[in-house]
Design a protein around this motif. Structure first.
Motif, PDB file in Angstrom:
ATOM      1  N   GLN A 158     -51.960  13.351 -37.271  1.00 15.48           N
ATOM      2  CA  GLN A 158     -51.899  12.386 -38.365  1.00 15.48           C
ATOM      3  C   GLN A 158     -50.440  12.088 -38.738  1.00 15.48           C
ATOM      4  O   GLN A 158     -50.089  10.949 -39.025  1.00 15.48           O
ATOM      5  N   VAL A 159     -49.601  13.139 -38.734  1.00 13.88           N
ATOM      6  CA  VAL A 159     -48.175  12.949 -39.019  1.00 13.88           C
ATOM      7  C   VAL A 159     -47.558  12.048 -37.948  1.00 13.88           C
ATOM      8  O   VAL A 159     -46.754  11.160 -38.254  1.00 13.88           O
ATOM      9  N   GLU A 160     -47.976  12.231 -36.694  1.00 16.12           N
ATOM     10  CA  GLU A 160     -47.487  11.374 -35.610  1.00 16.12           C
ATOM     11  C   GLU A 160     -47.862   9.915 -35.875  1.00 16.12           C
ATOM     12  O   GLU A 160     -47.031   9.018 -35.721  1.00 16.12           O
ATOM     13  N   THR A 161     -49.093   9.683 -36.278  1.00 16.74           N
ATOM     14  CA  THR A 161     -49.560   8.316 -36.549  1.00 16.74           C
ATOM     15  C   THR A 161     -48.775   7.687 -37.703  1.00 16.74           C
ATOM     16  O   THR A 161     -48.342   6.538 -37.610  1.00 16.74           O
ATOM     17  N   ILE A 162     -48.587   8.433 -38.762  1.00 15.09           N
ATOM     18  CA  ILE A 162     -47.922   7.905 -39.956  1.00 15.09           C
ATOM     19  C   ILE A 162     -46.437   7.657 -39.714  1.00 15.09           C
ATOM     20  O   ILE A 162     -45.899   6.628 -40.127  1.00 15.09           O
TER      21      ILE A 162
ATOM     22  N   LEU B  78     -43.743   8.975 -34.768  1.00 17.53           N
ATOM     23  CA  LEU B  78     -43.024   9.921 -33.915  1.00 17.53           C
ATOM     24  C   LEU B  78     -44.007  10.746 -33.093  1.00 17.53           C
ATOM     25  O   LEU B  78     -45.150  10.930 -33.487  1.00 17.53           O
ATOM     26  N   LYS B  79     -43.528  11.262 -31.983  1.00 21.01           N
ATOM     27  CA  LYS B  79     -44.335  12.151 -31.154  1.00 21.01           C
ATOM     28  C   LYS B  79     -44.016  13.603 -31.508  1.00 21.01           C
ATOM     29  O   LYS B  79     -43.054  13.899 -32.215  1.00 21.01           O
ATOM     30  N   LYS B  80     -44.838  14.513 -30.975  1.00 19.73           N
ATOM     31  CA  LYS B  80     -44.732  15.942 -31.263  1.00 19.73           C
ATOM     32  C   LYS B  80     -43.303  16.477 -31.100  1.00 19.73           C
ATOM     33  O   LYS B  80     -42.770  17.138 -31.991  1.00 19.73           O
ATOM     34  N   SER B  81     -42.663  16.195 -29.973  1.00 19.82           N
ATOM     35  CA  SER B  81     -41.334  16.750 -29.716  1.00 19.82           C
ATOM     36  C   SER B  81     -40.311  16.242 -30.735  1.00 19.82           C
ATOM     37  O   SER B  81     -39.439  17.003 -31.176  1.00 19.82           O
ATOM     38  N   SER B  82     -40.425  14.983 -31.122  1.00 23.13           N
ATOM     39  CA  SER B  82     -39.495  14.424 -32.118  1.00 23.13           C
ATOM     40  C   SER B  82     -39.691  15.081 -33.472  1.00 23.13           C
ATOM     41  O   SER B  82     -38.718  15.373 -34.181  1.00 23.13           O
ATOM     42  N   ILE B  83     -40.937  15.308 -33.849  1.00 19.55           N
ATOM     43  CA  ILE B  83     -41.230  15.954 -35.132  1.00 19.55           C
ATOM     44  C   ILE B  83     -40.617  17.350 -35.174  1.00 19.55           C
ATOM     45  O   ILE B  83     -39.941  17.723 -36.132  1.00 19.55           O
TER      46      ILE B  83
END
Length: 75
Positions: free
Chosen positions: A20-24, A27-32
């Protein structure tokens, strides 16, 4: 993606999972995880920290993620 429409989908006090954080954020997992890592060149101390919600699960507070996105749009 229209981030404002996506943000209206989640109550501000809800807990968001990584997808959900990626959607909002867009960003993708690695960037987060780079934004959260002090060792990363992309470290951003203003990026919200996840909270432990189970033995092997974390979640982000929706209002904190929304505020971070709003700060990026304003910048």
């Amino acid at each position: 993606a229209n981030h404002r429409a996506v943000m209206r989908t989640y109550p501000p006090d809800s807990i968001l999972r990584r997808a959900q954080v990626e959607t909002i954020t867009g960003l993708k997992k690695s960037s987060i995880y780079n934004l959260m890592s002090v060792r990363s060149a992309y470290f951003d101390p203003s990026f919200p920290r996840p909270r432990k919600i189970g033995k092997r699960a974390v979640g982000w507070i929706a209002s904190e993620v929304f505020a971070w996105v709003a700060s990026r749009v304003a910048a």
